[in-house]
Design an enzyme around this catalytic site. Structure first.
Site, mmCIF file in Angstrom:
data_model
loop_
_atom_site.group_PDB
_atom_site.id
_atom_site.type_symbol
_atom_site.label_atom_id
_atom_site.label_comp_id
_atom_site.label_asym_id
_atom_site.label_seq_id
_atom_site.Cartn_x
_atom_site.Cartn_y
_atom_site.Cartn_z
ATOM 1 N N LYS A 27 -2.690 -4.240 7.748
ATOM 2 C CA LYS A 27 -1.969 -3.095 7.158
ATOM 3 C C LYS A 27 -0.930 -2.532 7.971
ATOM 4 O O LYS A 27 -1.090 -2.149 9.123
ATOM 5 C CB LYS A 27 -2.846 -2.068 6.481
ATOM 6 C CG LYS A 27 -3.625 -2.098 5.447
ATOM 7 C CD LYS A 27 -4.288 -0.827 5.108
ATOM 8 C CE LYS A 27 -4.713 -0.950 3.586
ATOM 9 N NZ LYS A 27 -5.208 0.419 3.209
ATOM 10 N N GLY A 51 0.883 -1.200 -0.138
ATOM 11 C CA GLY A 51 -0.022 0.017 -0.269
ATOM 12 C C GLY A 51 0.696 1.387 0.064
ATOM 13 O O GLY A 51 2.068 1.209 -0.109
ATOM 14 N N GLN A 52 0.231 2.416 -0.098
ATOM 15 C CA GLN A 52 0.953 3.792 -0.001
ATOM 16 C C GLN A 52 1.762 3.928 1.111
ATOM 17 O O GLN A 52 2.735 4.324 1.302
ATOM 18 C CB GLN A 52 -0.403 4.680 0.036
ATOM 19 C CG GLN A 52 -0.113 5.970 -0.427
ATOM 20 C CD GLN A 52 -1.052 6.866 0.290
ATOM 21 O OE1 GLN A 52 -2.485 6.559 -0.191
ATOM 22 N NE2 GLN A 52 -0.849 7.945 0.749
ATOM 23 N N PHE A 53 1.272 3.298 2.327
ATOM 24 C CA PHE A 53 2.174 3.555 3.525
ATOM 25 C C PHE A 53 2.993 2.366 4.048
ATOM 26 O O PHE A 53 3.811 2.564 4.731
ATOM 27 C CB PHE A 53 0.985 3.775 4.619
ATOM 28 C CG PHE A 53 0.216 5.076 4.505
ATOM 29 C CD1 PHE A 53 0.729 6.310 5.052
ATOM 30 C CD2 PHE A 53 -0.974 5.142 3.912
ATOM 31 C CE1 PHE A 53 0.083 7.644 4.858
ATOM 32 C CE2 PHE A 53 -1.651 6.303 3.910
ATOM 33 C CZ PHE A 53 -1.037 7.376 4.331
ATOM 34 N N ASP A 86 -12.290 7.994 -4.724
ATOM 35 C CA ASP A 86 -11.436 7.160 -5.482
ATOM 36 C C ASP A 86 -12.065 5.539 -5.767
ATOM 37 O O ASP A 86 -11.520 4.650 -5.595
ATOM 38 C CB ASP A 86 -9.989 6.700 -4.501
ATOM 39 C CG ASP A 86 -8.856 6.392 -5.589
ATOM 40 O OD1 ASP A 86 -9.009 6.466 -6.588
ATOM 41 O OD2 ASP A 86 -7.919 5.911 -4.682
HETATM 42 P P1 ATP Z 1 -3.051 2.597 -2.537
HETATM 43 O O1 ATP Z 1 -3.376 3.771 -2.161
HETATM 44 O O2 ATP Z 1 -1.725 2.355 -3.604
HETATM 45 O O3 ATP Z 1 -4.068 1.827 -3.346
HETATM 46 P P2 ATP Z 1 -3.112 1.650 -0.025
HETATM 47 O O4 ATP Z 1 -2.259 2.198 0.869
HETATM 48 O O5 ATP Z 1 -4.672 2.012 -0.072
HETATM 49 O O6 ATP Z 1 -2.678 1.559 -1.525
HETATM 50 P P3 ATP Z 1 -4.222 -0.933 -0.293
HETATM 51 O O7 ATP Z 1 -4.651 -0.753 -1.676
HETATM 52 O O8 ATP Z 1 -5.514 -1.057 0.673
HETATM 53 O O9 ATP Z 1 -3.269 0.093 0.297
HETATM 54 O O10 ATP Z 1 -3.610 -2.347 0.069
HETATM 55 C C1 ATP Z 1 -2.651 -2.582 -0.945
HETATM 56 C C2 ATP Z 1 -2.997 -4.068 -1.500
HETATM 57 O O11 ATP Z 1 -2.813 -5.074 -0.271
HETATM 58 C C3 ATP Z 1 -4.237 -4.154 -2.146
HETATM 59 O O12 ATP Z 1 -4.104 -3.796 -3.413
HETATM 60 C C4 ATP Z 1 -4.592 -5.547 -2.008
HETATM 61 O O13 ATP Z 1 -3.852 -6.255 -2.990
HETATM 62 C C5 ATP Z 1 -3.955 -5.853 -0.412
HETATM 63 N N1 ATP Z 1 -5.263 -5.764 0.454
HETATM 64 C C6 ATP Z 1 -5.471 -4.781 1.178
HETATM 65 N N2 ATP Z 1 -6.438 -4.911 1.997
HETATM 66 C C7 ATP Z 1 -6.955 -5.926 1.763
HETATM 67 C C8 ATP Z 1 -7.772 -6.878 2.460
HETATM 68 N N3 ATP Z 1 -8.579 -6.463 3.014
HETATM 69 N N4 ATP Z 1 -8.026 -8.392 2.003
HETATM 70 C C9 ATP Z 1 -7.059 -8.579 0.736
HETATM 71 N N5 ATP Z 1 -6.084 -8.120 0.406
HETATM 72 C C10 ATP Z 1 -6.060 -6.708 0.889
#
Ligand code: ATP
Length: 306
Positions: free
Chosen positions: A70, A23-25, A162
């Site tokens: 996360k 993820g972003q963080f 988003d």
């Molecule tokens: P971005 O802003 O780049 O999308 P983010 O910080 O919002 O990243 P997420 O997209 O929520 O992070 O999580 C990154 C990845 O982790 C997701 O694309 C997915 O593959 C996986 N992931 C996150 N949450 C879940 C979940 N609840 N169940 C299964 N996989 C998950």
């Protein structure tokens, strides 16, 4: 800032295993959460039903559930950790079968956000892998399920900002859920009208008023949902491939829109086109979109059983 004190989890009950995403963080892990013994209560995974492994005893809940964890790289930067936790503050407000549930947080370093696991991962990857066997009706069902989640957010006066297939996760072959509330805001929060997000804006999904004036409303969420439906029917193809971000607005202002996907029912394309009305006020709201998708779903099931 709302508190998530009730959501504080005992870290010793959480066991991360494999990394499943970035993820972003920071990295995201799959893992388990051992439910504290509180007597008989609600299943924290939130599906309201007992899991399959639990069907022999309908009264008991599983002791261990699968979760997504996360993590946050910048554990020592209070500004970053606050932004990271902002998503958890938002998610704790929602209770919907097609929105990923917050299970809790560990708010001391290393900070973790623990969420319901979507076992089958990201929708786009799932659509690509299973393109041969996904029926038309299944794709329509995904769109309908997401519209119920978005209608729920609309009723809570909540703007997601988003909406895109990349932010949809797959729980089972017949169930998708909205995730990623990183950009979302309450309507009352004035800051979203002129936001300065640190991450790149998803221009190809955005409405003209969002691109031109950074104006984000439920009506701009509706536009984005139209694009998200298009991605689902295109089995994970992204919109405006090969088009520069800076050219997207020119196309939209010229009246150009994403093309009719193969096998898309005309009524559905008509609904998508309404979501892409240049004037925000001319777009349907999510309640109407949900009702229309339900009708389209029923029409489709009648046609395909004939
Ligand atoms: P971005 O802003 O780049 O999308 P983010 O910080 O919002 O990243 P997420 O997209 O929520 O992070 O999580 C990154 C990845 O982790 C997701 O694309 C997915 O593959 C996986 N992931 C996150 N949450 C879940 C979940 N609840 N169940 C299964 N996989 C998950």
């Amino acid at each position: 800032t709302p508190t998530v004190r009730n959501y504080e989890l005992d870290r010793s009950l959480i066991t991360p295993s494999a990394k499943i995403g970035v993820g972003q963080f920071g990295d995201v892990y799959v893992g388990t959460y051992t439910l504290p013994k509180l007597g008989k209560g609600k299943n924290l995974a939130g599906n309201g039903k007992n899991s399959n492994s639990d069907q022999r005893n309908a009264d008991s809940r599983p002791d261990v559930i699968q979760v997504a964890i996360k993590t946050c790289k910048a554990n020592d930067d209070p500004e970053k950790t606050e932004n990271f936790l902002a998503e958890a503050y938002i998610m704790q407000k929602f209770d919907h079968p097609h929105i990923i549930r917050l299970i809790g947080i560990c708010s001391v370093m290393p900070i973790w956000i623990v969420m319901e696991l979507a076992k089958l991962g990201e929708l786009r990857a799932y659509l690509k892998t299973n393109s041969e066997r996904l029926s038309h009706g299944t794709l329509l069902k995904y769109c309908y399920q997401l519209s119920t989640a978005l209608s729920y957010l609309e009723s809570k006066k909540f703007v997601h900002r988003d909406i895109a297939a990349r932010n949809v996760l797959v729980s089972s072959p017949t169930c998708v859920k909205l995730a990623d509330f990183g950009l979302s805001r309450w309507v009352s929060d004035q800051s979203y009208y002129h936001s300065t997000p640190t991450v790149a804006l998803p221009i190809k999904w955005m409405s003209p008023e969002s691109i031109n004036f950074r104006r984000f409303t439920t009506a701009s969420d509706v536009w984005m949902f139209g694009v998200c439906i298009w991605e689902i029917l295109m089995l994970g193809v992204k919109p405006f491939q090969g088009v520069k971000n800076s050219d997207v607005i020119l196309k939209l202002e010229n009246g150009e829109r994403l093309p009719l996907p193969p096998n898309c029912p005309p009524r559905l394309y008509s609904l998508m086109s309404q979501c892409w009305a240049y004037e925000p006020l001319k777009r349907p709201n999510f309640k109407r979109i949900k009702e229309t998708l339900h009708e389209i779903l029923i029409e489709d099931s009648i046609n395909s059983s004939e």
